[in-house]
Design an enzyme around this catalytic site. Sequence first.
Site, PDB file in Angstrom:
ATOM      1  N   LEU A 178      46.735 -11.388  58.618  1.00  0.00           N
ATOM      2  CA  LEU A 178      47.980 -11.990  58.007  1.00  0.00           C
ATOM      3  C   LEU A 178      48.259 -11.795  56.629  1.00  0.00           C
ATOM      4  O   LEU A 178      47.656 -12.130  55.809  1.00  0.00           O
ATOM      5  CB  LEU A 178      47.987 -13.343  58.511  1.00  0.00           C
ATOM      6  CG  LEU A 178      47.370 -13.917  59.908  1.00  0.00           C
ATOM      7  CD1 LEU A 178      47.648 -15.470  60.021  1.00  0.00           C
ATOM      8  CD2 LEU A 178      48.441 -13.148  60.846  1.00  0.00           C
ATOM      9  N   GLN A 181      56.962  -9.842  59.895  1.00  0.00           N
ATOM     10  CA  GLN A 181      57.521 -11.472  60.079  1.00  0.00           C
ATOM     11  C   GLN A 181      58.627 -11.810  59.121  1.00  0.00           C
ATOM     12  O   GLN A 181      58.509 -11.801  58.102  1.00  0.00           O
ATOM     13  CB  GLN A 181      56.297 -12.389  59.847  1.00  0.00           C
ATOM     14  CG  GLN A 181      56.599 -13.870  59.965  1.00  0.00           C
ATOM     15  CD  GLN A 181      55.635 -15.091  59.429  1.00  0.00           C
ATOM     16  OE1 GLN A 181      54.859 -14.401  58.473  1.00  0.00           O
ATOM     17  NE2 GLN A 181      55.513 -15.967  60.222  1.00  0.00           N
ATOM     18  N   THR A 221      51.394 -19.705  60.429  1.00  0.00           N
ATOM     19  CA  THR A 221      50.488 -18.642  60.729  1.00  0.00           C
ATOM     20  C   THR A 221      50.620 -18.410  62.436  1.00  0.00           C
ATOM     21  O   THR A 221      50.467 -17.347  62.673  1.00  0.00           O
ATOM     22  CB  THR A 221      49.176 -19.257  60.476  1.00  0.00           C
ATOM     23  OG1 THR A 221      48.871 -20.466  60.890  1.00  0.00           O
ATOM     24  CG2 THR A 221      48.952 -19.089  59.227  1.00  0.00           C
ATOM     25  N   GLY A 280      41.715 -27.647  54.868  1.00  0.00           N
ATOM     26  CA  GLY A 280      41.677 -28.155  56.371  1.00  0.00           C
ATOM     27  C   GLY A 280      40.142 -28.398  56.812  1.00  0.00           C
ATOM     28  O   GLY A 280      39.383 -27.427  56.640  1.00  0.00           O
ATOM     29  N   HIS A 306      46.110  -3.880  19.372  1.00  0.00           N
ATOM     30  CA  HIS A 306      45.662  -4.060  17.805  1.00  0.00           C
ATOM     31  C   HIS A 306      44.974  -5.413  17.575  1.00  0.00           C
ATOM     32  O   HIS A 306      45.963  -6.292  17.549  1.00  0.00           O
ATOM     33  CB  HIS A 306      46.823  -3.729  16.673  1.00  0.00           C
ATOM     34  CG  HIS A 306      47.652  -2.564  17.335  1.00  0.00           C
ATOM     35  ND1 HIS A 306      47.112  -1.408  16.935  1.00  0.00           N
ATOM     36  CD2 HIS A 306      48.786  -2.550  17.779  1.00  0.00           C
ATOM     37  CE1 HIS A 306      48.163  -0.484  17.345  1.00  0.00           C
ATOM     38  NE2 HIS A 306      49.219  -1.256  17.706  1.00  0.00           N
TER      39      HIS A 306
END
Length: 399
Positions: free
Chosen positions: A6, A79, A85, A137, A311
């Site tokens: 994904l 997608q 998801t 989660g 520099h």
Amino acid sequence: MQCVVLAAGEGKRMRPLTARRPKVMLPIANRPMMEHLVLAARDAGITEFVFVVGYFEREIRNHFGDGSDLGVHITYVTQRHQLGTGDALRATAGLVDDRFLLLNGDMVLRRDDIERLCRMDAPCMGVHETDHPQDYGVVTVEGDRITGLEEKSEHPKSTLVNAGAYLFDPDIFDLLAGITISGRGEYELTDALASYIRERTLTAYTLAYWLDVGQPWDLLDANEALLFSLDHEQHGTIEDGCTVPDTVSTGKGTVIRAGTYIEGHCVIGENCIIGPHAYIRGSTAIGDGCHIGHATEIKNSIVMPSTNIPHFNYVGDSVVGSGCNFGAGTKVANLRHDNEAVKVCGKNTGRRKFGAIIGDNVLFGINCSVNVGSLIGSNTRVAPHSLVEGCIEDGSIIR
């Protein structure tokens, strides 16, 4: 076995670094983070990949092509709208016809874990134990069976979190067909897993190693870890009077000029000019076409391609985008005097040392000072002798 990756999202928490590229194409150890994942899966024996792309998909397609350069075959599906998801996986229906691996493209896994996950019975979810589960989660288990999934909570019920790696049979597509849009306006893959959980058929595999790259400062942790695991090669020209240990990789066409001192594990891309008298410290990755010049020190940082820091500059513990230019004497601070963890736009990095997040095409005048924890948007212009601090929007002019 096929592997679905994904890779359609922008990664808004990574702004401004994702202004011109998807999150999965941000470099770690001079490779896009998703390439490390694909290589680990390839080394575990997987050669057929399906990439779900969307945001700035051309960056992914142009880099990976058909996969032949990596010894794999890649099929792409777009997608069109980033609706979660569940919707992303649903877009691959018809392209997957057997048991398959599903991976989020924005994490780092090791080959051994992928091999073991592939040997499990489907459906199976990769989980990982963490000391800050409130950020993820959370998964609850009994034995090896997953009994519940919990969204981010201040009082999580477990220290196991969903790692975004799964082994599925094609019947997951039947479950995806029945999910509805969530309160976040997305089709959630985890909603489709509810049936498996009720039937107690979803098992857990605990990953031995997992790096989640959710925030810009996580890039530095992943960069450090992967630099230690690289097989280092040195190409280009290293002039006399340099110190370049065999823990440093240098690309073709790169010149390391006299007096330069490099230490620790580092990688320098192709066609770079380093020095003379530059000091590059450990855990630094410098992209292709960069110039790190005289009396400049870079420490524990990611510098993306075509950036010049030429520099009397100092950059520590920072992520610098592509096409930037640092005026002489411009420096980035990386330590609070009270030794507290650095915050970026109010978010705690958890790091005692952190410099700045600098977007693409930022131009600094001479003798600028960038304060600790700054975030500077892409295409910002900074006048000489300016103090930069806080959160700066894209296209700003600082006088």
